[in-house]
Motif scaffolding. Structure first.
Motif, PDB file in Angstrom:
ATOM      1  N   PRO A  99       0.830  -1.206   0.000  1.00  0.00           N
ATOM      2  CA  PRO A  99       0.000   0.000   0.000  1.00  0.00           C
ATOM      3  C   PRO A  99       0.868   1.261   0.000  1.00  0.00           C
ATOM      4  O   PRO A  99       1.913   1.284   0.657  1.00  0.00           O
ATOM      5  CB  PRO A  99      -0.800  -0.103   1.296  1.00  0.00           C
ATOM      6  N   GLY A 100       0.422   2.313  -0.689  1.00  0.00           N
ATOM      7  CA  GLY A 100       1.199   3.533  -0.736  1.00  0.00           C
ATOM      8  C   GLY A 100       0.707   4.508  -1.775  1.00  0.00           C
ATOM      9  O   GLY A 100      -0.278   4.245  -2.483  1.00  0.00           O
ATOM     10  N   PRO A 101       1.400   5.641  -1.932  1.00  0.00           N
ATOM     11  CA  PRO A 101       0.895   6.762  -2.723  1.00  0.00           C
ATOM     12  C   PRO A 101       1.187   6.665  -4.221  1.00  0.00           C
ATOM     13  O   PRO A 101       1.767   7.577  -4.808  1.00  0.00           O
ATOM     14  CB  PRO A 101       1.608   7.959  -2.087  1.00  0.00           C
ATOM     15  N   GLY A 184       0.490  14.733   1.717  1.00  0.00           N
ATOM     16  CA  GLY A 184       0.066  16.094   1.433  1.00  0.00           C
ATOM     17  C   GLY A 184      -0.180  16.396  -0.032  1.00  0.00           C
ATOM     18  O   GLY A 184      -0.776  17.412  -0.366  1.00  0.00           O
ATOM     19  N   LEU A 185       0.270  15.539  -0.952  1.00  0.00           N
ATOM     20  CA  LEU A 185      -0.007  15.677  -2.373  1.00  0.00           C
ATOM     21  C   LEU A 185      -0.634  14.393  -2.892  1.00  0.00           C
ATOM     22  O   LEU A 185      -0.404  13.311  -2.344  1.00  0.00           O
ATOM     23  CB  LEU A 185       1.272  15.962  -3.170  1.00  0.00           C
ATOM     24  N   GLU A 186      -1.407  14.507  -3.974  1.00  0.00           N
ATOM     25  CA  GLU A 186      -2.064  13.341  -4.541  1.00  0.00           C
ATOM     26  C   GLU A 186      -1.045  12.298  -5.014  1.00  0.00           C
ATOM     27  O   GLU A 186       0.119  12.611  -5.228  1.00  0.00           O
ATOM     28  CB  GLU A 186      -2.950  13.757  -5.727  1.00  0.00           C
ATOM     29  N   SER A 187      -1.519  11.093  -5.222  1.00  0.00           N
ATOM     30  CA  SER A 187      -0.644   9.981  -5.582  1.00  0.00           C
ATOM     31  C   SER A 187       0.014  10.185  -6.950  1.00  0.00           C
ATOM     32  O   SER A 187      -0.532  10.851  -7.834  1.00  0.00           O
ATOM     33  CB  SER A 187      -1.437   8.666  -5.607  1.00  0.00           C
ATOM     34  N   THR A 188       1.168   9.580  -7.092  1.00  0.00           N
ATOM     35  CA  THR A 188       1.748   9.404  -8.426  1.00  0.00           C
ATOM     36  C   THR A 188       0.801   8.535  -9.247  1.00  0.00           C
ATOM     37  O   THR A 188       0.260   7.555  -8.741  1.00  0.00           O
ATOM     38  CB  THR A 188       3.110   8.684  -8.316  1.00  0.00           C
ATOM     39  N   VAL A 189       0.582   8.898 -10.506  1.00  0.00           N
ATOM     40  CA  VAL A 189      -0.223   8.058 -11.398  1.00  0.00           C
ATOM     41  C   VAL A 189       0.684   7.556 -12.519  1.00  0.00           C
ATOM     42  O   VAL A 189       1.270   8.353 -13.257  1.00  0.00           O
ATOM     43  CB  VAL A 189      -1.428   8.817 -11.978  1.00  0.00           C
ATOM     44  N   LEU A 190       0.797   6.234 -12.620  1.00  0.00           N
ATOM     45  CA  LEU A 190       1.681   5.601 -13.584  1.00  0.00           C
ATOM     46  C   LEU A 190       0.854   4.903 -14.659  1.00  0.00           C
ATOM     47  O   LEU A 190       0.067   3.999 -14.360  1.00  0.00           O
ATOM     48  CB  LEU A 190       2.584   4.590 -12.877  1.00  0.00           C
TER      49      LEU A 190
END
Length: 347
Positions: A99-101, A184-190
């Motif tokens: 689990p993670g951002p 504090g910032l939205e997730s990385t999207v890959l």
């Protein structure tokens, strides 16, 4: 609409907290919206299988209908229902970062999720958050939950309960009061629908971190088509406060001006505070000019404060040098400021 509040900021293992979590899960099953904390920002969740429920997300946020949503899950087996295949290299990254951002855009299997959740695309972004409250709720509901940031569209994303309550109270069925979001910032999207993969939205998981796991796995040369967004934040204005705000550069000497500094807020590293006008408002963005972790954590709080503090008429936020680590911060800051840059010599 009356919005119910649950306080799960301190204890999630008590019988009271467990009852609240099951109540939240049942509200999701009934097709209503609940805002929940994650480690990135607070998310506004709905059952991703329920078209009517997902439509309510767009209505509550004022979100464009072609802006796709990210689906949140508790464990990877849930993807069997709506993903056609997971590339081997994407699976390697999931094993490391979930689990993670980080969210993975994957090919969508039709017929399980409602069509509205993907914005009409043949792919879907999927994330497994690490926040204990968010995970407890996802485990209890056992449904894929579509959850964009829990704010009005175009406004700064929420990192605290107070931010969500300000934007959405009266517009959604419930809001969970959790602690402040860690990242504090939205997730990385890959984007994993082609190889090498592409970053559709930068976040805490950087290109360097991904390539430490799989060298050469990221294509940094191609430009994504923002007219047909495959991830949130690509096409439309995001993150912007109503109060004027600009990026600040070249703050290397004392600033002297006749400006009305009492109504001007500077968000800069603590090491630069001594160079600011004495009467100006100050917020610590980071410890120093290399401290991106705290800058990421504090940015949205500062953007929200620009609008909620009536004494502030103008904001300036320190612009870090562009690096792999600062990419996510600069992405949000540039959108928030409309790319306005003000150097010390212009003040």
């Amino acid at each position: 609409m009356q919005t119910k509040i649950w306080d799960l900021s301190e204890e999630i293992d008590s019988s009271k907290a467990k009852a609240a979590i099951e109540e939240i899960a049942e509200i999701y099953r009934k097709g209503e919206l609940v805002a929940i904390p994650t480690e990135t920002v607070y998310g506004l969740g709905a059952n991703a299988k329920d078209d009517t429920a997902v439509k309510k997300i767009y209505e509550a946020k004022g979100r464009p209908s072609d802006n796709p949503l990210i689906v949140h899950i508790y464990d990877q087996t849930q993807m069997n229902d709506f993903i056609t295949e997971i590339p081997e290299k994407a699976q390697q990254l999931m094993d490391v970062f979930w689990p993670g951002p980080i969210s993975f855009i994957l090919p969508l299997k039709e017929g399980y999720l409602c069509k509205r959740v993907s914005g009409g695309l043949s792919s879907i972004a999927v994330r497994m958050p690490s926040h204990p409250v968010g995970r407890a709720i996802l485990k209890a509901v056992r449904l894929p939950i579509a959850a964009p940031s829990a704010n009005l569209s175009g406004r700064p994303s929420p990192t605290t309960f107070e931010h969500v309550n300000h934007d959405l109270n009266g517009k959604v069925a419930g809001i969970v009061n959790g602690d402040q979001s860690e990242e504090g910032l939205e997730s990385t999207v890959l984007d994993c629908t082609q190889y090498p993969f592409r970053i559709a939205r930068p976040g805490a998981i950087t290109v360097e971190m991904i390539e430490q796991v799989i060298p050469g796995s990221i294509d940094t040369t191609s430009v994504l088509n923002t007219d047909k967004p495959i991830a949130p934040g690509m096409k439309y204005k995001h993150y912007s406060p109503d109060t004027p705000v600009a990026m600040l550069t070249d703050l290397n000497a004392a600033i002297t001006s006749q400006k009305n500094w009492e109504n001007t807020l500077f968000a800069v590293p603590a090491t630069l505070k001594k160079y600011l006008p004495k009467k100006a408002l100050y917020r610590e963005l980071s410890v120093d000019e290399t401290d991106l972790k705290n800058a990421n954590h504090n940015l949205y709080q500062i953007l929200h404060e620009l609008d909620t503090d009536t004494d502030i008429e103008q904001g300036y936020i320190f612009k870090f040098d562009k690096t792999d680590e600062s990419n996510a911060f600069l992405n949000r800051l540039e959108k928030a400021t409309g790319n306005q840059i003000v150097g010390a010599e212009q003040l």
